[in-house]
Motif scaffolding. Structure first.
Motif, PDB file in Angstrom:
ATOM      1  N   ILE A 130     -20.945  -3.308 -42.772  1.00 26.40           N
ATOM      2  CA  ILE A 130     -21.732  -2.244 -41.752  1.00 26.40           C
ATOM      3  C   ILE A 130     -22.433  -3.165 -40.535  1.00 26.40           C
ATOM      4  O   ILE A 130     -22.246  -2.787 -39.573  1.00 26.40           O
ATOM      5  N   SER A 131     -22.948  -4.110 -40.957  1.00 29.57           N
ATOM      6  CA  SER A 131     -23.819  -5.066 -39.777  1.00 29.57           C
ATOM      7  C   SER A 131     -22.733  -5.598 -38.877  1.00 29.57           C
ATOM      8  O   SER A 131     -22.954  -5.697 -37.803  1.00 29.57           O
TER       9      SER A 131
ATOM     10  N   LYS B 278     -22.334  -4.585 -34.906  1.00 25.68           N
ATOM     11  CA  LYS B 278     -22.271  -5.986 -33.974  1.00 25.68           C
ATOM     12  C   LYS B 278     -21.117  -5.861 -33.026  1.00 25.68           C
ATOM     13  O   LYS B 278     -21.285  -6.166 -31.831  1.00 25.68           O
ATOM     14  N   THR B 279     -19.708  -5.442 -33.644  1.00 23.36           N
ATOM     15  CA  THR B 279     -18.893  -5.432 -32.607  1.00 23.36           C
ATOM     16  C   THR B 279     -18.599  -4.329 -32.127  1.00 23.36           C
ATOM     17  O   THR B 279     -18.358  -4.256 -30.506  1.00 23.36           O
ATOM     18  N   TYR B 280     -19.141  -3.292 -32.412  1.00 20.79           N
ATOM     19  CA  TYR B 280     -19.132  -2.001 -31.742  1.00 20.79           C
ATOM     20  C   TYR B 280     -20.448  -1.608 -31.430  1.00 20.79           C
ATOM     21  O   TYR B 280     -20.986  -0.277 -31.987  1.00 20.79           O
ATOM     22  N   ASN B 281     -21.225  -2.290 -30.545  1.00 22.54           N
ATOM     23  CA  ASN B 281     -22.420  -2.088 -30.440  1.00 22.54           C
ATOM     24  C   ASN B 281     -22.936  -0.959 -29.286  1.00 22.54           C
ATOM     25  O   ASN B 281     -24.025  -0.812 -29.096  1.00 22.54           O
TER      26      ASN B 281
ATOM     27  N   GLY C  20     -26.046  12.562 -41.047  1.00 24.49           N
ATOM     28  CA  GLY C  20     -26.839  13.105 -42.210  1.00 24.49           C
ATOM     29  C   GLY C  20     -27.724  11.798 -42.708  1.00 24.49           C
ATOM     30  O   GLY C  20     -27.964  12.062 -44.249  1.00 24.49           O
ATOM     31  N   ILE C  21     -27.962  10.955 -42.336  1.00 24.53           N
ATOM     32  CA  ILE C  21     -28.627   9.528 -42.841  1.00 24.53           C
ATOM     33  C   ILE C  21     -29.598   9.348 -42.032  1.00 24.53           C
ATOM     34  O   ILE C  21     -29.902   9.556 -40.833  1.00 24.53           O
ATOM     35  N   ASN C  22     -30.983   9.089 -42.801  1.00 22.32           N
ATOM     36  CA  ASN C  22     -32.267   8.807 -42.060  1.00 22.32           C
ATOM     37  C   ASN C  22     -32.031   7.622 -41.052  1.00 22.32           C
ATOM     38  O   ASN C  22     -31.241   6.721 -41.253  1.00 22.32           O
ATOM     39  N   PRO C  23     -32.166   7.960 -39.793  1.00 20.16           N
ATOM     40  CA  PRO C  23     -32.026   6.630 -38.748  1.00 20.16           C
ATOM     41  C   PRO C  23     -32.650   5.551 -39.124  1.00 20.16           C
ATOM     42  O   PRO C  23     -31.782   4.437 -38.633  1.00 20.16           O
ATOM     43  N   SER C  24     -33.793   5.420 -39.650  1.00 15.35           N
ATOM     44  CA  SER C  24     -34.434   3.991 -39.904  1.00 15.35           C
ATOM     45  C   SER C  24     -33.623   3.427 -40.928  1.00 15.35           C
ATOM     46  O   SER C  24     -33.396   2.372 -40.981  1.00 15.35           O
ATOM     47  N   LEU C  25     -33.096   4.117 -41.874  1.00 14.61           N
ATOM     48  CA  LEU C  25     -32.254   3.387 -42.971  1.00 14.61           C
ATOM     49  C   LEU C  25     -31.053   3.204 -42.338  1.00 14.61           C
ATOM     50  O   LEU C  25     -30.615   1.751 -42.532  1.00 14.61           O
ATOM     51  N   MET C  26     -30.521   3.855 -41.467  1.00 14.89           N
ATOM     52  CA  MET C  26     -29.070   3.413 -40.705  1.00 14.89           C
ATOM     53  C   MET C  26     -29.449   2.047 -40.019  1.00 14.89           C
ATOM     54  O   MET C  26     -28.499   1.137 -39.804  1.00 14.89           O
ATOM     55  N   ARG C  27     -30.493   1.900 -39.307  1.00 13.71           N
ATOM     56  CA  ARG C  27     -30.966   0.668 -38.214  1.00 13.71           C
ATOM     57  C   ARG C  27     -30.944  -0.493 -39.474  1.00 13.71           C
ATOM     58  O   ARG C  27     -30.793  -1.527 -39.033  1.00 13.71           O
ATOM     59  N   ARG C  28     -31.743  -0.303 -40.616  1.00 13.91           N
ATOM     60  CA  ARG C  28     -31.729  -1.275 -41.594  1.00 13.91           C
ATOM     61  C   ARG C  28     -30.118  -1.758 -41.918  1.00 13.91           C
ATOM     62  O   ARG C  28     -29.896  -3.106 -42.245  1.00 13.91           O
ATOM     63  N   TYR C  29     -29.502  -0.946 -42.179  1.00 11.42           N
ATOM     64  CA  TYR C  29     -27.842  -1.107 -42.529  1.00 11.42           C
ATOM     65  C   TYR C  29     -27.380  -1.885 -41.333  1.00 11.42           C
ATOM     66  O   TYR C  29     -26.744  -2.886 -41.415  1.00 11.42           O
ATOM     67  N   LYS C  30     -27.469  -1.492 -40.058  1.00  9.55           N
ATOM     68  CA  LYS C  30     -27.034  -2.209 -38.922  1.00  9.55           C
ATOM     69  C   LYS C  30     -27.678  -3.651 -38.951  1.00  9.55           C
ATOM     70  O   LYS C  30     -26.866  -4.677 -38.424  1.00  9.55           O
TER      71      LYS C  30
END
Length: 137
Positions: free
Chosen positions: A77-78, A82-85, A97-107
């Motif tokens: 995911i990271s 990074k490629t499709y920033n 349907g994912i918590n945005p804060s959690l998605m940023r941590r995945y990123k």
């Protein structure tokens, strides 16, 4: 001899570049690194060639199919973000349907997504890609 296909995972490196690793070849630690995705892929290929040239271990040479390898590049995911920033991570997270804060941590690679979460993200990106293909101006 047929070409052996090896899965190669592209990820965001801790210094901001790209790292590539081959989970099926952990015992020989075949990696690539570069500031760009292309550089990392080239480095992975160079490291493969170096392993073949310098190894005296027949098991390693056979595991590497004597260099006749094709890499099946996949993103973690990271690495994808990074490629499709250009994606707005918070808006994409809401759409999925994912918590945005959690998605940023995945990123950022701080938190690793579960298999189910990865599938959910991948499926929604594929749906989005189909929608974008249908856009006309």
């Amino acid at each position: 001899m047929t070409t052996k296909v090896i899965k190669a995972i592209i990820e965001k490196a801790s210094d901001g570049g790209y790292g590539i690793y081959c989970p099926d070849l952990e015992e020989i630690s075949l990696y690539g690194y570069g500031l760009t995705e292309t550089e990392a892929k080239e480095n992975l290929q160079e490291n493969l060639e170096m392993f073949i040239d310098e190894s005296e271990n027949e098991n390693i040479i056979n595991a590497l199919n004597k260099g006749d390898i094709s890499f099946d590049y996949q993103y973690d995911i990271s690495g994808f973000f990074k490629t499709y920033n250009f994606f707005n991570i918070s808006e994409l997270a809401k759409r999925i349907g994912i918590n945005p804060s959690l998605m940023r941590r995945y990123k950022q690679g701080i938190t690793l997504a579960s298999k189910d979460q990865k599938k959910k993200i991948e499926q929604e990106i594929h749906i989005l890609a189909k929608e974008l293909c249908a856009v006309q101006f």
